[in-house]
Design a protein around this motif. Structure first.
Motif, PDB file in Angstrom:
ATOM      1  N   MET A   1      -6.046  -3.034 -24.139  1.00 21.99           N
ATOM      2  CA  MET A   1      -5.342  -3.538 -23.549  1.00 21.99           C
ATOM      3  C   MET A   1      -4.818  -2.317 -22.639  1.00 21.99           C
TER       4      MET A   1
ATOM      5  N   MET B   1      -0.211  -6.558 -23.415  1.00 22.47           N
ATOM      6  CA  MET B   1       0.166  -7.860 -22.411  1.00 22.47           C
ATOM      7  C   MET B   1       0.399  -8.829 -23.011  1.00 22.47           C
ATOM      8  N   ALA B   2       2.135  -9.310 -22.009  1.00 28.44           N
ATOM      9  CA  ALA B   2       2.103 -10.796 -22.902  1.00 28.44           C
ATOM     10  C   ALA B   2       2.217 -11.361 -22.109  1.00 28.44           C
TER      11      ALA B   2
ATOM     12  N   THR C   1       0.737 -15.525 -23.550  1.00 26.88           N
ATOM     13  CA  THR C   1       0.300 -16.680 -23.705  1.00 26.88           C
ATOM     14  C   THR C   1       2.029 -17.260 -24.158  1.00 26.88           C
TER      15      THR C   1
ATOM     16  N   GLY D   1       1.918 -23.408 -23.608  1.00 26.21           N
ATOM     17  CA  GLY D   1       0.650 -22.840 -22.973  1.00 26.21           C
ATOM     18  C   GLY D   1       0.085 -21.582 -23.528  1.00 26.21           C
ATOM     19  N   GLY D   2      -1.572 -21.071 -23.680  1.00 27.78           N
ATOM     20  CA  GLY D   2      -1.960 -20.214 -23.880  1.00 27.78           C
ATOM     21  C   GLY D   2      -3.039 -19.797 -23.096  1.00 27.78           C
ATOM     22  N   SER D   3      -4.267 -21.160 -22.677  1.00 33.10           N
ATOM     23  CA  SER D   3      -4.897 -20.646 -22.299  1.00 33.10           C
ATOM     24  C   SER D   3      -4.369 -20.967 -20.055  1.00 33.10           C
TER      25      SER D   3
ATOM     26  N   PHE E   1       2.558 -14.765 -28.724  1.00 35.03           N
ATOM     27  CA  PHE E   1       1.420 -13.542 -28.881  1.00 35.03           C
ATOM     28  C   PHE E   1       1.771 -12.832 -28.564  1.00 35.03           C
ATOM     29  N   VAL E   2       2.819 -11.761 -28.963  1.00 35.24           N
ATOM     30  CA  VAL E   2       1.890  -9.841 -28.756  1.00 35.24           C
ATOM     31  C   VAL E   2       1.954  -9.297 -29.157  1.00 35.24           C
TER      32      VAL E   2
ATOM     33  N   ASN F   1      -7.751  -9.343 -38.175  1.00 29.65           N
ATOM     34  CA  ASN F   1      -7.492  -8.907 -37.190  1.00 29.65           C
ATOM     35  C   ASN F   1      -5.550  -7.911 -38.014  1.00 29.65           C
TER      36      ASN F   1
ATOM     37  N   TRP G   1      -9.328 -15.111 -28.363  1.00 31.05           N
ATOM     38  CA  TRP G   1      -7.978 -14.362 -27.305  1.00 31.05           C
ATOM     39  C   TRP G   1      -9.169 -14.180 -26.138  1.00 31.05           C
ATOM     40  N   GLU G   2      -8.183 -13.940 -24.862  1.00 36.92           N
ATOM     41  CA  GLU G   2      -9.175 -13.532 -23.931  1.00 36.92           C
ATOM     42  C   GLU G   2      -9.803 -14.933 -23.173  1.00 36.92           C
TER      43      GLU G   2
ATOM     44  N   SER H   1     -11.147 -18.895 -24.810  1.00 33.19           N
ATOM     45  CA  SER H   1     -11.176 -19.332 -25.185  1.00 33.19           C
ATOM     46  C   SER H   1     -12.659 -19.805 -24.921  1.00 33.19           C
ATOM     47  N   GLY H   2     -13.597 -19.980 -25.676  1.00 33.23           N
ATOM     48  CA  GLY H   2     -15.316 -20.686 -25.649  1.00 33.23           C
ATOM     49  C   GLY H   2     -14.858 -22.029 -24.296  1.00 33.23           C
TER      50      GLY H   2
HETATM   51  C1  LIG Z   1      -4.776 -12.701 -32.826  1.00 35.79           C
HETATM   52  C2  LIG Z   1      -4.221 -13.326 -31.694  1.00 35.79           C
HETATM   53  C3  LIG Z   1      -3.662 -11.908 -30.745  1.00 35.79           C
HETATM   54  C4  LIG Z   1      -3.296 -12.565 -29.510  1.00 35.79           C
HETATM   55  N1  LIG Z   1      -2.582 -11.609 -29.010  1.00 35.79           N
HETATM   56  C5  LIG Z   1      -1.827 -11.974 -27.916  1.00 35.79           C
HETATM   57  C6  LIG Z   1      -1.367 -11.164 -26.390  1.00 35.79           C
HETATM   58  O1  LIG Z   1      -1.497  -9.848 -26.935  1.00 35.79           O
HETATM   59  N2  LIG Z   1      -0.720 -11.585 -25.289  1.00 35.79           N
HETATM   60  C7  LIG Z   1      -0.874 -12.749 -25.170  1.00 35.79           C
HETATM   61  O2  LIG Z   1      -0.760 -12.918 -24.097  1.00 35.79           O
HETATM   62  N3  LIG Z   1      -1.728 -13.534 -25.922  1.00 35.79           N
HETATM   63  C8  LIG Z   1      -2.416 -13.224 -27.000  1.00 35.79           C
HETATM   64  N4  LIG Z   1      -3.409 -14.053 -27.723  1.00 35.79           N
HETATM   65  C9  LIG Z   1      -2.695 -15.429 -27.463  1.00 35.79           C
HETATM   66  C10 LIG Z   1      -4.719 -15.929 -26.863  1.00 35.79           C
HETATM   67  O3  LIG Z   1      -5.156 -15.439 -25.633  1.00 35.79           O
HETATM   68  C11 LIG Z   1      -4.559 -17.055 -27.260  1.00 35.79           C
HETATM   69  O4  LIG Z   1      -3.999 -18.173 -27.957  1.00 35.79           O
HETATM   70  C12 LIG Z   1      -5.543 -18.116 -26.225  1.00 35.79           C
HETATM   71  O5  LIG Z   1      -5.754 -17.571 -25.153  1.00 35.79           O
HETATM   72  C13 LIG Z   1      -5.621 -19.420 -26.403  1.00 35.79           C
HETATM   73  O6  LIG Z   1      -4.359 -19.774 -25.789  1.00 35.79           O
HETATM   74  P1  LIG Z   1      -3.659 -21.312 -27.067  1.00 35.79           P
HETATM   75  O7  LIG Z   1      -3.440 -20.607 -28.297  1.00 35.79           O
HETATM   76  O8  LIG Z   1      -1.992 -21.412 -26.508  1.00 35.79           O
HETATM   77  O9  LIG Z   1      -4.337 -22.872 -26.829  1.00 35.79           O
HETATM   78  P2  LIG Z   1      -4.760 -24.030 -25.748  1.00 35.79           P
HETATM   79  O10 LIG Z   1      -4.377 -22.687 -24.297  1.00 35.79           O
HETATM   80  O11 LIG Z   1      -3.836 -24.815 -26.540  1.00 35.79           O
HETATM   81  O12 LIG Z   1      -6.459 -24.007 -26.320  1.00 35.79           O
HETATM   82  C14 LIG Z   1      -6.335 -24.732 -27.459  1.00 35.79           C
HETATM   83  C15 LIG Z   1      -7.864 -25.078 -26.589  1.00 35.79           C
HETATM   84  O13 LIG Z   1      -7.989 -25.508 -25.921  1.00 35.79           O
HETATM   85  C16 LIG Z   1      -9.523 -25.495 -25.150  1.00 35.79           C
HETATM   86  N5  LIG Z   1      -9.240 -25.731 -24.113  1.00 35.79           N
HETATM   87  C17 LIG Z   1      -8.109 -25.094 -22.751  1.00 35.79           C
HETATM   88  N6  LIG Z   1      -8.248 -25.927 -21.838  1.00 35.79           N
HETATM   89  C18 LIG Z   1      -8.829 -26.541 -21.791  1.00 35.79           C
HETATM   90  C19 LIG Z   1      -9.823 -27.699 -20.911  1.00 35.79           C
HETATM   91  N7  LIG Z   1      -9.452 -27.040 -19.137  1.00 35.79           N
HETATM   92  N8  LIG Z   1     -11.049 -27.534 -21.148  1.00 35.79           N
HETATM   93  C20 LIG Z   1     -11.861 -27.959 -21.925  1.00 35.79           C
HETATM   94  N9  LIG Z   1     -11.259 -26.896 -23.558  1.00 35.79           N
HETATM   95  C21 LIG Z   1      -9.978 -26.100 -22.584  1.00 35.79           C
HETATM   96  C22 LIG Z   1      -9.609 -23.818 -25.333  1.00 35.79           C
HETATM   97  O14 LIG Z   1     -10.852 -23.412 -25.087  1.00 35.79           O
HETATM   98  C23 LIG Z   1      -9.030 -23.467 -27.060  1.00 35.79           C
HETATM   99  O15 LIG Z   1      -9.439 -23.809 -27.671  1.00 35.79           O
HETATM  100  C24 LIG Z   1      -3.579 -13.397 -29.276  1.00 35.79           C
HETATM  101  C25 LIG Z   1      -3.948 -14.449 -29.980  1.00 35.79           C
HETATM  102  C26 LIG Z   1      -4.390 -14.373 -30.953  1.00 35.79           C
HETATM  103  C27 LIG Z   1      -5.142 -15.221 -31.672  1.00 35.79           C
END
Ligand SMILES: Cc1cc2nc3c(=O)[nH]c(=O)nc-3n(C[C@H](O)[C@H](O)[C@H](O)COP(=O)(O)OP(=O)(O)OC[C@H]3O[C@@H](n4cnc5c(N)ncnc54)[C@H](O)[C@@H]3O)c2cc1C
Length: 569
Positions: free
Chosen positions: A157, A201-202, A204, A208-210, A239-240, A286, A447-448, A450-451
């Motif tokens: 980061m 970075m903060a 999520t 909503g994360g994605s 998640f920070v 982790n 993170w960063e 998902s797939g």
């Molecule tokens: C150990 C850990 C540390 C983290 N640290 C940080 C951090 O320091 N700062 C930070 O900001 N975040 C952090 N995160 C958060 C992480 O970035 C999010 O968990 C991640 O981006 C997914 O967001 P969400 O958990 O809200 O899942 P969601 O956004 O709800 O996603 C759930 C699933 O849906 C899928 N999905 C979403 N949209 C679509 C679409 N349009 N079509 C198809 N599939 C879709 C995603 O791929 C995922 O598989 C951390 C997460 C973990 C596990």
């Protein structure tokens, strides 16, 4: 009971000698491998050394050899175990009841952080740009991540924050010297009192994360508005990670829309900035890295980049963190393959070393191929990052960071599980490095982005910048004529890439194929023919549901294994 009672029990075995009369020797420990330690992680990695020379960091060879030696000692490798056995602890208040928001880490974690920062893993391509800077850093990161993955989060980061921060030159000028400093200072005090700082970075939030557009955290101007101006943030972040970082890039809703801000953990007047930690996450992997839930209660932060362009601003950081996920997961595969190779080279079953059993050769060779394919793609993208001024390299980095992040991180859990199985029952035990390697694997995939998000990002790049497709095919064309299967599959892929109403449904299949074809093209150009041939025949000609250990029977297994084996002194 008389404490000397046991000495009165006679031991009636012929083997008992005069010195151990009262303690029966039950068995000798036989057929158990030695610990994989005291080896040079760099010197023993042929594929890595070749990549470093090929992709432009050959001048760093001596430094990498020294680094590989230093981090391969038993004492250094143990830091990885210790940093994860003794998880970080959260102390919200001091004993007088004053809020501290302190997270305490084991000294092993700090030792890993100190090395990473001293080696420039958090900044060297920005502080010392030049030929091969990204490649050299990627190689070092790859080596260090094999020792321990969790500390890589704040290191990544910090590294990744710089391109975003540079979009706000006044803030960059203020903070960059401390961010790029080689001094690690974990003390809980204001950044302006420190020589070196780290950045988190903060983004999520709970809802909503994605989709960070759903962020509800709000930003209120302190006085003037606009880029570089101070605001107060009110809301939460779910998640920070690495919450003891000194600075954070945060997304919040300003009056003009979602915007990026730089938030220091302490205010300039020396008081605590109210980004309060609620609790630490209880993570399955982790572990050495702390991740917190937080509330922002009027925390002071400075606007970075244009108002309402927060995603555009922070995506610069995200792109770099995605690249580091490629390095980290490639490193995990290398360590898993290495552990399996080492173990099977010393363990016998049914009268032969495991590594000499044909079916185990197949499994081990397959693990080695996957690991080398991950590395070759990662190091190619590192070179692209070193040459972004060239259009082809820039386009390649844009598309293939998403492709590579998706594919490499996705392959790692199966790879780690298979490596664990090579070791057998001992591989499942917590005192083996395998559970840690295995539990780490899903994190980079999630993170960063998902797939699915990576696959959708690849589609976005293809739609928005169609030239990325040409760059991709130009790149794989460099291997044309090198392997018949590859040429055939490249031809088929050209038809699959065309946009169609169903493209989102088939995005994973498409990105899978783009990744494996690019890996194949790179191996055909750069790896020994028997490695490239094995990869093409199993990954391109296979049925698409490849199980590790199902390589065609007539490959050069011994040479593949010899190439991948770590040589331990
Ligand atoms: C150990 C850990 C540390 C983290 N640290 C940080 C951090 O320091 N700062 C930070 O900001 N975040 C952090 N995160 C958060 C992480 O970035 C999010 O968990 C991640 O981006 C997914 O967001 P969400 O958990 O809200 O899942 P969601 O956004 O709800 O996603 C759930 C699933 O849906 C899928 N999905 C979403 N949209 C679509 C679409 N349009 N079509 C198809 N599939 C879709 C995603 O791929 C995922 O598989 C951390 C997460 C973990 C596990």
């Amino acid at each position: 009971m008389d404490p000397t009672m046991d000495t009165m029990i006679p031991v009636a075995t012929a083997q008992v000698g005069p010195s151990d009369r009262f303690l029966a020797a039950t068995h000798e420990v036989l057929n158990q491998p030695t610990e994989l330690a005291n080896y040079n992680l760099y010197a023993t990695d042929r594929a890595l050394r070749e990549a470093v020379a090929r992709e432009g960091a050959g001048a760093d060879e001596a430094g990498l050899l020294e680094f590989g030696e230093r981090i391969g000692t038993a004492e250094y490798l143990e830091l990885g175990q210790l940093a994860n056995r003794y998880a970080p602890e959260f102390e919200p208040h001091d004993r007088f009841g004053r809020r501290t928001d302190l997270v305490r880490f084991h000294p092993a974690y700090h030792a890993l952080m100190r090395t990473a920062i001293a080696e420039g893993l958090h900044a060297s391509p920005w502080s010392e740009p030049g030929a091969g800077a990204h490649v050299a850093r990627a190689a070092r990161y790859y080596l260090h991540a094999q020792v321990e993955a969790g500390h890589g989060c704040p290191i990544t980061m910090t590294f990744a924050a710089i391109p975003s921060l540079r979009l706000q030159p006044d803030l960059a000028a203020l903070w960059e010297p401390k961010i790029t400093s080689r001094a690690y200072d974990p003390s809980n005090r204001p950044a302006h009192e420190k020589q070196g700082v780290t950045v988190g970075m903060a983004m999520t939030e709970k809802q909503g994360g994605s989709d960070v557009r759903a962020n509800t955290t709000r930003a209120y101007p302190v006085s003037s508005t606009g880029p570089g101006q101070p605001y107060q943030l009110v809301g939460h972040k779910f998640f920070v990670s690495a919450p003891m970082c000194d600075l954070f890039l945060v997304l919040a809703q300003a009056p003009g829309g979602l915007t990026c801000f730089l938030l220091p953990r302490w205010r300039p007047d020396g008081s605590k900035n109210p980004m309060q930690l609620q609790r630490l996450k209880r993570k399955m992997g982790n572990v050495s890295n702390a991740s917190a839930e937080t509330e922002l209660r009027g925390a002071l932060a400075w606007m970075v980049g244009e108002e309402g362009r927060g995603v555009r601003t922070i995506i610069e950081m995200v792109a770099m963190t995605r690249f580091d996920c490629m390095i980290g997961s490639s490193a995990g595969m290398r360590m898993a393959a290495t552990q399996a190779l080492h173990h099977c080279g010393q363990r016998s079953a049914f009268g032969r070393l495991l590594i000499d059993q044909p079916l185990m050769k197949n499994v081990l060779a397959d693990l080695a191929l996957e690991s080398e394919a991950a590395l070759v793609l990662t190091m190619r993208i590192a070179r692209a990052l070193d040459h972004r001024a060239e259009e082809h390299e820039d386009l390649l980095a844009r598309l293939c960071t998403a492709v590579g992040k998706y594919w490499i991180c996705k392959r790692t859990p199966q790879h780690a599980a298979e490596a664990m199985e090579c070791i057998g029952g001992s591989g499942v035990m917590e005192d083996s490095p395998m559970p840690r390697l295995f539990r780490e694997t899903p994190v980079n995939a999630i993170w960063e982005g998902s797939g699915n998000i990576q696959c959708l990002d690849a589609l976005r790049a293809i739609r928005k910048t169609p030239a990325v497709v040409q760059a991709y095919f130009d790149e794989v064309a460099r291997a044309r004529g090198g392997h018949a299967s590859l040429d055939r599959h490249v031809g088929q892929l050209k038809a699959e890439v065309r946009d169609s109403p169903d493209i989102e449904y088939r995005a994973r299949g498409l990105v899978d194929r783009m990744a494996t074809i690019l890996q194949a093209a790179l191996l055909v150009q750069h790896a020994p023919t028997w490695v490239a041939d094995a990869f093409c025949r199993s990954r391109l000609d296979g049925d698409g549901h490849h199980q590790f250990g199902a390589l065609p029977a007539n490959l050069e297994f011994d040479r593949i294994l010899e190439r991948a084996k770590p040589e331990v002194r």
